[in-house]
Structures are given as structure tokens and as C-alpha cells.
Design a protein around this motif. Structure first.
Motif, PDB file in Angstrom:
ATOM      1  N   GLU A 129       0.537  -1.062   0.110  1.00  0.00           N
ATOM      2  CA  GLU A 129       0.052   0.052  -0.150  1.00  0.00           C
ATOM      3  C   GLU A 129       0.864   1.280  -0.133  1.00  0.00           C
ATOM      4  O   GLU A 129       0.848   2.155  -0.620  1.00  0.00           O
ATOM      5  N   LEU A 130       2.204   1.282   0.722  1.00  0.00           N
ATOM      6  CA  LEU A 130       2.858   2.452   0.852  1.00  0.00           C
ATOM      7  C   LEU A 130       3.510   2.445  -0.460  1.00  0.00           C
ATOM      8  O   LEU A 130       3.788   3.750  -1.299  1.00  0.00           O
ATOM      9  N   ILE A 134       3.548   5.864  -3.225  1.00  0.00           N
ATOM     10  CA  ILE A 134       4.397   6.683  -3.860  1.00  0.00           C
ATOM     11  C   ILE A 134       4.330   6.577  -5.364  1.00  0.00           C
ATOM     12  O   ILE A 134       4.686   7.520  -6.170  1.00  0.00           O
ATOM     13  N   ASN A 135       4.076   5.448  -5.962  1.00  0.00           N
ATOM     14  CA  ASN A 135       3.812   5.219  -7.498  1.00  0.00           C
ATOM     15  C   ASN A 135       2.605   6.304  -7.999  1.00  0.00           C
ATOM     16  O   ASN A 135       2.776   6.832  -9.106  1.00  0.00           O
ATOM     17  N   GLU A 136       1.580   6.542  -7.191  1.00  0.00           N
ATOM     18  CA  GLU A 136       0.657   7.353  -7.598  1.00  0.00           C
ATOM     19  C   GLU A 136       1.089   8.692  -7.738  1.00  0.00           C
ATOM     20  O   GLU A 136       1.029   9.657  -8.365  1.00  0.00           O
ATOM     21  N   ASN A 149      -2.549  11.687  -2.271  1.00  0.00           N
ATOM     22  CA  ASN A 149      -1.599  10.522  -2.257  1.00  0.00           C
ATOM     23  C   ASN A 149      -0.443  10.669  -1.064  1.00  0.00           C
ATOM     24  O   ASN A 149      -0.182   9.783  -0.461  1.00  0.00           O
ATOM     25  N   ASP A 150       0.043  11.897  -0.938  1.00  0.00           N
ATOM     26  CA  ASP A 150       0.892  12.261  -0.016  1.00  0.00           C
ATOM     27  C   ASP A 150       0.359  11.914   1.582  1.00  0.00           C
ATOM     28  O   ASP A 150       1.047  11.245   2.349  1.00  0.00           O
ATOM     29  N   LEU A 151      -0.925  12.427   1.726  1.00  0.00           N
ATOM     30  CA  LEU A 151      -1.746  12.280   2.947  1.00  0.00           C
ATOM     31  C   LEU A 151      -1.748  10.820   3.130  1.00  0.00           C
ATOM     32  O   LEU A 151      -1.576  10.358   4.388  1.00  0.00           O
ATOM     33  N   MET A 152      -2.348  10.056   2.224  1.00  0.00           N
ATOM     34  CA  MET A 152      -2.609   8.689   2.495  1.00  0.00           C
ATOM     35  C   MET A 152      -1.397   7.919   2.984  1.00  0.00           C
ATOM     36  O   MET A 152      -1.319   6.850   3.338  1.00  0.00           O
ATOM     37  N   PHE A 153      -0.014   8.011   2.392  1.00  0.00           N
ATOM     38  CA  PHE A 153       1.316   7.562   2.531  1.00  0.00           C
ATOM     39  C   PHE A 153       1.413   7.761   3.932  1.00  0.00           C
ATOM     40  O   PHE A 153       1.714   6.658   4.700  1.00  0.00           O
TER      41      PHE A 153
END
Length: 238
Positions: A129-130, A134-136, A149-153
Motif C-alpha cells: 500500500e505504501l 508513492i507510485n501514484e 496520495n501524500d496524505l494517504m502515505f
């Protein structure tokens, strides 16, 4: 018949004590979901306060989701939805924000602890998931997607910490963090640097290297703070 509630000493905060007595009784099972609470007049007598004070307390507990008013029936104990309460707190913190330096301090306290625990507790699924976040970020060019994407990381690291309380505390400042990330990620160079730093954090988590995970997260948070103030100053100049 023994009264349900105790009379309140006049020196204490009346509304809060009424609410505390209600919540204690709900928690201990003396009041159950769906129970109808006594009428205002009875409550006022039991608490030894005016009916207007009772109305204020009931109104507050209704807003919190502890009670619900049913037209023509009365007021009843409601099943508490923790997501509703969390959302109220999120909006409260967002609309009445703390000083920015306090937000920065809180984020450091929470995220340095989450990354430490994530390095110890992460699962194979959470690593995947991490990597996906990053890929997104590598593929996305739109700010509103990249802030997610940053927040979800970071939220996935909090989830991998396996500590629900820490996760929930970070989730409470989620909206403020989104605004932070949106400001920073307007600059493509900042996006590039964030991705590189995320990669270092992920590698430390994969290796279960706690000291390195904390070190690279701390550096990432400090650089993120610098990028934010740099972007704010650019916006002012522009």
C-alpha cells in the motif's frame, strides 16, 4: 424512589457535570441505547438546577450525538457513532485552528512515533500500500490528487503502527494536513523531493530499521516545514 442523578455543587461547571453524569451512566449501562430520559422538570429537581440549564445540557448532548429528540415522544439515548464525533472534531480543529507552530509540533510527535512502530509492526500488505501511494505521486500531475496520495502515505504509516489511538489523533488533523500538502505540492520540485523522501522512509520500514526510519522521517518533516514556509512566502510575493 432513589434519584438517577446527583445534585450539583454550585461552584462546579453545571452543564459539564450534567453531561459527565449522563455519559458515565451510559458507559456503565445504567442508561441503555433507546432509553427515554426523564422530563426536564424531573431532571432539574434531581440535579438541583434550573430547567434552562438542563435544556442547554441536553442540547449539547444532542449535538454530540449522545441523545436524540423525537417529535412528540421525548428525548432518548442514542447509539454513539464515533465517526460522527471524529468528523465534528476534525471540522472544529479546521475552522478554529491552533497556532501553526503547534500543528507542526503535534505532527512531529505523532509521526515520529508512528514510523517507529510501523517499522516494527508493518505487514506485507501495508508495504504494498505504501509503495502504491508513492507510485501514484510519481504518475500524478494534479495537486489535489497528489495531496491525497501524500496524505494517504502518512496515514498508511499510522495504520501500520498498529496503534489505533495514534492513528485517530493524526486523523483529527487530517484536514489541516491536506491544506498544508496542497500548498507545498503546487511546486513540481517539491513533489519530486517529497517522493524521494517517501522512498527513503519506505526502505527503512521495509528493513525494519527503527533508528533509520525515525531519522529519515524527522528529516522529511523538517524539509516539509521549510517547503511550506517557502511556498507561503512565494504566494505572498506573487
Amino acid at each position: 424512589m432513589k434519584p438517577l442523578f446527583e445534585k450539583i455543587p454550585q461552584r462546579d461547571s453545571i452543564r459539564e457535570i450534567i453531561m459527565n453524569q449522563f455519559t458515565k451512566m451510559i458507559k456503565e449501562g445504567e442508561l441503555s441505547i433507546g432509553d427515554k430520559i426523564p422530563p426536564e422538570r424531573n431532571l432539574a429537581e434531581q440535579f438541583g438546577v434550573g430547567r434552562s440549564t438542563i435544556r442547554e445540557a441536553i442540547k449539547s448532548m444532542t449535538s454530540m450525538g449522545l441523545l436524540e429528540a423525537r417529535l412528540g415522544e421525548g428525548t432518548f439515548v442514542r447509539k454513539v457513532d464515533s465517526d460522527d464525533i471524529k468528523q465534528q472534531l476534525q471540522w472544529g480543529l479546521y475552522l478554529d485552528p491552533v497556532p501553526f507552530n503547534e500543528l507542526i509540533e503535534l505532527r512531529k510527535i505523532l509521526e515520529l512515533e508512528t514510523v517507529k512502530r510501523a517499522a516494527l509492526n508493518r505487514t506485507a500488505e501495508e508495504i504494498i500500500e505504501l509503495e502504491s501511494w508513492i507510485n501514484e505521486m510519481k504518475q500524478e500531475g494534479k495537486v489535489h490528487h497528489n495531496k491525497k496520495n501524500d496524505l494517504m502515505f502518512h496515514m498508511t504509516i499510522a495504520k501500520a503502527s498498529n496503534n489505533k489511538m495514534i492513528y485517530n489523533l493524526l486523523d483529527l488533523i487530517r484536514m489541516s494536513l491536506e491544506e498544508w500538502f496542497e500548498n507545498v505540492l503546487k511546486n513540481p520540485e517539491h513533489v519530486k523531493n517529497s517522493i524521494a523522501e517517501h522512498q527513503l522512509i519506505l526502505e527503512a520500514i521495509i528493513q525494519q530499521d527503527v533508528a533509520q526510519a525515525v531519522k529519515v522521517m524527522e528529516a522529511h518533516l523538517e524539509r516539509g516545514e521549510q517547503r511550506l514556509f517557502e511556498q507561503i512566502n512565494q504566494n505572498k510575493d506573487g
